[in-house]
Scaffold this motif. Structure first.
Motif, mmCIF file in Angstrom:
data_model
loop_
_atom_site.group_PDB
_atom_site.id
_atom_site.type_symbol
_atom_site.label_atom_id
_atom_site.label_comp_id
_atom_site.label_asym_id
_atom_site.label_seq_id
_atom_site.Cartn_x
_atom_site.Cartn_y
_atom_site.Cartn_z
ATOM 1 N N GLN A 56 -8.173 -53.124 -13.199
ATOM 2 C CA GLN A 56 -8.244 -53.906 -11.964
ATOM 3 C C GLN A 56 -9.579 -54.639 -11.822
ATOM 4 O O GLN A 56 -9.611 -55.827 -11.477
ATOM 5 C CB GLN A 56 -8.014 -53.010 -10.749
ATOM 6 N N ASP A 149 -1.624 -58.632 -5.204
ATOM 7 C CA ASP A 149 -2.220 -57.366 -4.771
ATOM 8 C C ASP A 149 -3.048 -57.560 -3.504
ATOM 9 O O ASP A 149 -3.045 -56.705 -2.606
ATOM 10 C CB ASP A 149 -3.095 -56.778 -5.877
ATOM 11 N N ALA A 168 1.470 -51.493 -4.061
ATOM 12 C CA ALA A 168 1.820 -52.923 -4.093
ATOM 13 C C ALA A 168 3.257 -53.196 -3.649
ATOM 14 O O ALA A 168 3.832 -54.222 -3.984
ATOM 15 C CB ALA A 168 1.581 -53.513 -5.486
#
Length: 204
Positions: A56, A149, A168
């Motif tokens: 991420q 996201d 999500a």
């Protein structure tokens, strides 16, 4: 053999090639998101890959870098469009919108998957597992993933308890339990079976 995506598909097509990918077909809530990215062959960021293979923190950095060094456009299809068109149709719509939103029309779109969206503004070629094979599609997968996201984190603040900042909108155990306990929100896709079933039970 190179491990990971390369630029060979773009070179073979020639001209200005937009990589196109979407995320969010499977979740029970939130929009479906697509991105189109035209890379500058002389300024391709390091570390581009299928967004699922990129951590991420790295995705966030690449998202910002791509906006600086490439042409980037994000397209959306909202919950009402998902329920009206079905998720496949909504995904194709988001892809077309992403390409249409580019600052300069590409000569070609290289699309992840096996379906070309209708009414595309340029020629298009599909590429199965394209996010693992094409750097442009990998870039699009990262942009779409980060953009979606962020929307789900914002929706999680409006509708706490479903864990969207973590899942999500996918149908995790936490999310399904919250659906049963807290009910259906305006951000849920009513045409998706777990949501549809809870609405049906509530009305009977």
């Amino acid at each position: 053999m190179q491990d990971g995506p390369d630029f060979s598909h773009e070179r073979a097509l020639g001209g200005s090639v937009a990589g196109v990918d979407e995320v969010g077909r499977g979740p029970l809530a939130g929009p479906v998101t697509a991105a189109a990215v035209v890379l500058d062959p002389g300024a391709i960021p390091e570390g581009l890959n299928d967004s699922k293979k990129v951590p991420q923190a790295k995705r966030e950095v690449l998202f910002d870098t791509l906006h600086e060094v490439a042409q980037v456009s994000i397209g959306w299809a909202d919950i009402d469009e998902i329920d009206a068109l079905n998720i496949r149709g909504a995904s194709l719509l988001a892809m077309r919108r992403a390409v249409e939103g580019l600052p300069h029309a590409p000569s070609h779109a290289l699309i992840d998957g096996n379906a070309v969206p209708p009414d595309m503004p340029c020629a298009a070629t599909t590429l199965i597992k394209g996010d693992a094979r094409s750097l442009s599609i990998a870039a699009a997968s990262i942009v779409a993933k980060v953009a979606r996201d962020r929307v789900m984190v914002a929706l999680a603040q409006q509708h706490p308890g479903y864990g969207w900042e973590r899942n999500a909108g996918y149908g995790t155990a936490e999310h399904l339990a919250a659906l049963r306990d807290l009910g259906v929100t305006p951000a849920h896709r009513r045409s998706f079976k777990p949501v549809h079933n809870i609405l049906y039970q509530a009305n009977n």
